[in-house]
Design a protein around this motif. Structure first.
Motif, PDB file in Angstrom:
ATOM      1  N   MET A   1       0.845  -1.201   0.000  1.00  0.00           N
ATOM      2  CA  MET A   1       0.000   0.000   0.000  1.00  0.00           C
ATOM      3  C   MET A   1       0.876   1.244   0.000  1.00  0.00           C
ATOM      4  SD  MET A   1      -2.682   1.854   0.234  1.00  0.00           S
ATOM      5  CE  MET A   1      -3.832   0.497   0.215  1.00  0.00           C
ATOM      6  N   HIS A   2       0.663   2.103  -0.978  1.00  0.00           N
ATOM      7  CA  HIS A   2       1.417   3.361  -1.070  1.00  0.00           C
ATOM      8  C   HIS A   2       0.462   4.510  -0.818  1.00  0.00           C
ATOM      9  CE1 HIS A   2       4.382   6.267  -2.330  1.00  0.00           C
ATOM     10  NE2 HIS A   2       3.511   6.780  -3.191  1.00  0.00           N
ATOM     11  N   VAL A   3       0.881   5.484  -0.014  1.00  0.00           N
ATOM     12  CA  VAL A   3       0.026   6.609   0.342  1.00  0.00           C
ATOM     13  C   VAL A   3       0.749   7.905   0.036  1.00  0.00           C
ATOM     14  CG1 VAL A   3      -1.229   7.762   2.188  1.00  0.00           C
ATOM     15  CG2 VAL A   3      -1.053   5.276   2.190  1.00  0.00           C
ATOM     16  N   THR A   4       0.059   8.826  -0.631  1.00  0.00           N
ATOM     17  CA  THR A   4       0.614  10.144  -0.926  1.00  0.00           C
ATOM     18  C   THR A   4      -0.294  11.200  -0.338  1.00  0.00           C
ATOM     19  OG1 THR A   4       1.579   9.348  -2.984  1.00  0.00           O
ATOM     20  CG2 THR A   4       1.342  11.720  -2.741  1.00  0.00           C
TER      21      THR A   4
ATOM     22  N   ALA B   1     -15.365  11.747   3.060  1.00  0.00           N
ATOM     23  CA  ALA B   1     -15.915  12.045   4.388  1.00  0.00           C
ATOM     24  C   ALA B   1     -15.905  10.750   5.190  1.00  0.00           C
ATOM     25  CB  ALA B   1     -17.303  12.642   4.268  1.00  0.00           C
ATOM     26  N   THR B   2     -16.960   9.942   5.054  1.00  0.00           N
ATOM     27  CA  THR B   2     -16.968   8.637   5.740  1.00  0.00           C
ATOM     28  C   THR B   2     -16.257   7.571   4.931  1.00  0.00           C
ATOM     29  OG1 THR B   2     -19.064   7.961   4.740  1.00  0.00           O
ATOM     30  CG2 THR B   2     -19.173   9.211   6.798  1.00  0.00           C
ATOM     31  N   GLY B   3     -16.198   7.746   3.622  1.00  0.00           N
ATOM     32  CA  GLY B   3     -15.509   6.789   2.763  1.00  0.00           C
ATOM     33  C   GLY B   3     -16.389   5.691   2.196  1.00  0.00           C
ATOM     34  N   SER B   4     -17.673   5.725   2.485  1.00  0.00           N
ATOM     35  CA  SER B   4     -18.553   4.642   2.028  1.00  0.00           C
ATOM     36  C   SER B   4     -18.663   4.598   0.503  1.00  0.00           C
ATOM     37  CB  SER B   4     -19.945   4.805   2.637  1.00  0.00           C
ATOM     38  OG  SER B   4     -19.902   4.677   4.037  1.00  0.00           O
ATOM     39  N   THR B   5     -18.841   5.765  -0.124  1.00  0.00           N
ATOM     40  CA  THR B   5     -18.991   5.772  -1.585  1.00  0.00           C
ATOM     41  C   THR B   5     -17.693   5.373  -2.269  1.00  0.00           C
ATOM     42  OG1 THR B   5     -18.523   8.152  -1.579  1.00  0.00           O
ATOM     43  CG2 THR B   5     -20.835   7.489  -1.578  1.00  0.00           C
ATOM     44  N   ALA B   6     -16.574   5.833  -1.761  1.00  0.00           N
ATOM     45  CA  ALA B   6     -15.288   5.467  -2.345  1.00  0.00           C
ATOM     46  C   ALA B   6     -15.044   3.969  -2.196  1.00  0.00           C
ATOM     47  CB  ALA B   6     -14.165   6.261  -1.680  1.00  0.00           C
TER      48      ALA B   6
ATOM     49  N   ASP C   1      -7.486  10.139   9.139  1.00  0.00           N
ATOM     50  CA  ASP C   1      -7.531   8.687   9.312  1.00  0.00           C
ATOM     51  C   ASP C   1      -8.105   7.959   8.103  1.00  0.00           C
ATOM     52  OD1 ASP C   1     -10.140   9.506   9.505  1.00  0.00           O
ATOM     53  OD2 ASP C   1     -10.613   8.300  11.284  1.00  0.00           O
ATOM     54  N   TRP C   2      -8.154   8.617   6.948  1.00  0.00           N
ATOM     55  CA  TRP C   2      -8.808   7.991   5.799  1.00  0.00           C
ATOM     56  C   TRP C   2      -8.115   6.722   5.341  1.00  0.00           C
ATOM     57  CZ3 TRP C   2      -7.967   8.413   0.127  1.00  0.00           C
ATOM     58  CH2 TRP C   2      -6.653   8.746  -0.197  1.00  0.00           C
ATOM     59  N   THR C   3      -6.803   6.662   5.523  1.00  0.00           N
ATOM     60  CA  THR C   3      -6.079   5.466   5.081  1.00  0.00           C
ATOM     61  C   THR C   3      -6.476   4.248   5.898  1.00  0.00           C
ATOM     62  OG1 THR C   3      -4.229   6.034   6.524  1.00  0.00           O
ATOM     63  CG2 THR C   3      -4.132   6.820   4.262  1.00  0.00           C
ATOM     64  N   ASP C   4      -6.755   4.449   7.195  1.00  0.00           N
ATOM     65  CA  ASP C   4      -7.179   3.330   8.036  1.00  0.00           C
ATOM     66  C   ASP C   4      -8.497   2.745   7.542  1.00  0.00           C
ATOM     67  OD1 ASP C   4      -4.956   3.832   9.596  1.00  0.00           O
ATOM     68  OD2 ASP C   4      -6.059   5.080  11.025  1.00  0.00           O
ATOM     69  N   ARG C   5      -9.355   3.605   7.000  1.00  0.00           N
ATOM     70  CA  ARG C   5     -10.673   3.153   6.562  1.00  0.00           C
ATOM     71  C   ARG C   5     -10.639   2.465   5.206  1.00  0.00           C
ATOM     72  NH1 ARG C   5     -14.185   8.703   7.468  1.00  0.00           N
ATOM     73  NH2 ARG C   5     -13.114   9.468   9.332  1.00  0.00           N
ATOM     74  N   LEU C   6      -9.681   2.841   4.348  1.00  0.00           N
ATOM     75  CA  LEU C   6      -9.786   2.460   2.946  1.00  0.00           C
ATOM     76  C   LEU C   6      -8.582   1.700   2.391  1.00  0.00           C
ATOM     77  CD1 LEU C   6     -11.307   5.852   1.796  1.00  0.00           C
ATOM     78  CD2 LEU C   6     -12.493   3.660   1.779  1.00  0.00           C
ATOM     79  N   GLU C   7      -7.582   1.449   3.205  1.00  0.00           N
ATOM     80  CA  GLU C   7      -6.373   0.844   2.664  1.00  0.00           C
ATOM     81  C   GLU C   7      -6.598  -0.559   2.114  1.00  0.00           C
ATOM     82  OE1 GLU C   7      -3.440   0.652   5.644  1.00  0.00           O
ATOM     83  OE2 GLU C   7      -4.659  -0.436   7.100  1.00  0.00           O
TER      84      GLU C   7
END
Length: 492
Positions: free
Chosen positions: A1-4, A141-146, A171-177
């Motif tokens: 997983m790469h994060v920018t 926001a919550t990340g559900s749609t993504a 904390d978006w990476t924690d939700r979607l990684e």
């Protein structure tokens, strides 16, 4: 997983956000890339990204399931192909009943189907099998749609999923990684309450705008296909009559591979009809031909009648070693080798294999389309030092040099003193450290030179309108200093 990601800033609007996001996605560009937008707000952002990456644009229709008494708070999402994602924590904390959830889902499913028909009509979704898919929205926001969108494109066969947004919570990476191979975000501010607070203009994106942007993207895709067919036809003509020279009126846009010092460097050559000069772009890192900023400037030059070659000074393996990015001798020698081939009419035989990152076979080292065109160099980052190294080596064969946010100081005093080509150094006013280095390097140049400072611009020229100023400065410099075809241009 790469994060920018970077730090907080406001966006003027979704188009501005798209420009800044595109600047971080050059490494994922290429023939195998598809950009997928989440309508409606994600489409203006994704349209800019798709154009910068020269990639097809499609949509993935997702509908947020909002809490009944607070619709802006997502408790889940639904998408095409029957995808359904729920945020159990939000549902529990909001005390949403099964009946309420079912009613919201029924209503949103009907709207999803309506929008899918309206936006896509009878056309099928883009074929993403085996390709890199960049999923773009205007924020998380919550990340559900993504999450739902990433699951859809993965189910459709995407080989690699990149989730890219202008703004998201810390904390978006924690939700979607777990749903994407790479996460790219311009800003992760804190505190974070709503996406709209980070946009000066966050007005609703209307269906009409979505349809317009999708239509423009489809037209670009059709034009790309027509250009490829014209290029293939030209290639067939050359193959049937190898001795005939390239005509000045032929327009070209093709991938090619040029040998340099034992390696094969992939590039993108664009030659507008009746081109009056050719500008070679040099970027210190790899994937230079996919750099959104360089591509943006190159398109500006193409419209002014200048041919451009964007290519990778480093191979993918070499780029992993950051020391290579600052090896000006290595970069400069490769740039010099490529510059010689543009005008030499070398008869080196075609190389075997394929263009790195594509299924396309490489072209011959001969570049007949640029033969006789006066030569200019455009360097960015450490590529600016490489450009000056080449200008010093080739002397009067190089007619002009432009540096964008570059490090000309890395060329060294001896090389700077030997450059004869008129040189323009362009730096952002807020890029203070690099500005000082450019002033010092400029004082060592013995040729015609100029330092142009772009107001309110940082190192990457991400601020609205600043990259346009860079492109205009470069265009004017090259048009002023590159002689007309046939007026005494030298050959490397």
């Amino acid at each position: 997983m790469h994060v920018t990601g970077t730090h907080f800033t406001h966006f003027a609007d979704r188009t501005d956000a798209g420009r800044r996001l595109a600047a971080r996605l050059g490494h994922v560009g290429g023939p195998g890339t598809v950009v997928v937008a989440l309508p409606r707000g994600g489409v203006p952002v994704a349209a800019v990204v798709a154009r910068a990456l020269d990639a097809p644009l499609d949509i993935c229709v997702i509908r947020k399931l909002g809490v009944p008494y607070q619709p802006e708070l997502g408790m889940g999402a639904i998408g095409e192909d029957g995808v359904r994602v729920l945020n159990e924590q939000v549902i529990r904390l909001a005390s949403v009943t099964d009946g309420q959830l079912a009613e919201v889902e029924r209503r949103e499913r009907a709207e999803l189907e309506r929008r899918a028909r309206r936006y896509r009509g009878d056309r099928p979704s883009a074929d993403v099998r085996g390709r890199t898919v960049v999923v773009v929205d205007d924020g998380i926001a919550t990340g559900s749609t993504a999450r739902a969108a990433c699951r859809i494109v993965r189910a459709r066969g995407a080989a690699r999923v990149v989730l890219a947004v202008p703004v998201a919570p810390r904390d978006w990476t924690d939700r979607l990684e777990e749903v994407a191979d790479e996460l790219v975000c311009v800003d992760t501010p804190s505190p974070f309450f709503a996406i709209g607070e980070f946009y000066a203009d966050f007005s609703q994106t209307e269906d009409a705008e979505v349809l317009r942007l999708l239509s423009e993207a489809r037209e670009r895709e059709r034009e790309r296909g027509r250009e490829q067919e014209r290029a293939r036809e030209k290639e067939r003509e050359r193959e049937s009559d190898p001795g005939s020279p390239a005509t000045a009126s032929a327009g070209v846009d093709r991938e090619l591979v040029l040998p340099a010092a034992g390696v094969r460097l992939a590039g993108r050559l664009t030659v507008p009809p009746d081109a009056r000069g050719v500008v070679v772009f040099a970027h210190g890192s790899g994937s230079g031909r996919h750099s959104p900023r360089n591509r943006y400037v190159a398109e500006y030059l193409n419209r002014a009648g200048l041919a451009t070659l964007l290519f990778d000074l480093l191979t993918e393996a070499e780029e992993a070693d950051r020391r290579n990015v600052f090896d000006v001798g290595l970069l400069g020698s490769r740039l010099t080798s490529v510059a010689r081939q543009l005008n030499s009419g070398s008869d080196a035989p075609p190389e075997s294999g394929t263009v790195p990152g594509t299924d396309a076979p490489p072209e011959s080292a001969t570049v007949p389309e640029t033969r006789g065109l006066p030569l200019g160099l455009f360097g960015a980052s450490t590529g600016a030092a490489a450009a000056l190294h080449t200008a010093a080596e080739l002397g009067p064969a190089v007619r002009a040099v432009v540096s964008r946010g570059g490090r000309p100081d890395l060329a060294g005093a001896e090389v700077l003193g030997r450059v004869s080509a008129p040189t323009l150094l362009v730096v952002g006013s807020l890029d203070t450290a690099v500005l000082d280095l450019n002033r010092r390097a400029g004082s060592r140049l013995r040729c015609e030179s100029e330092l142009s400072v772009v107001p309110h611009a940082t190192h990457l020229f991400e601020e609205p309108g600043t990259l346009d100023q860079v492109a205009e400065l470069a265009r004017n410099w090259f048009l002023h200093h590159l002689p007309e075809r046939g007026s005494g241009a030298g050959n490397p």
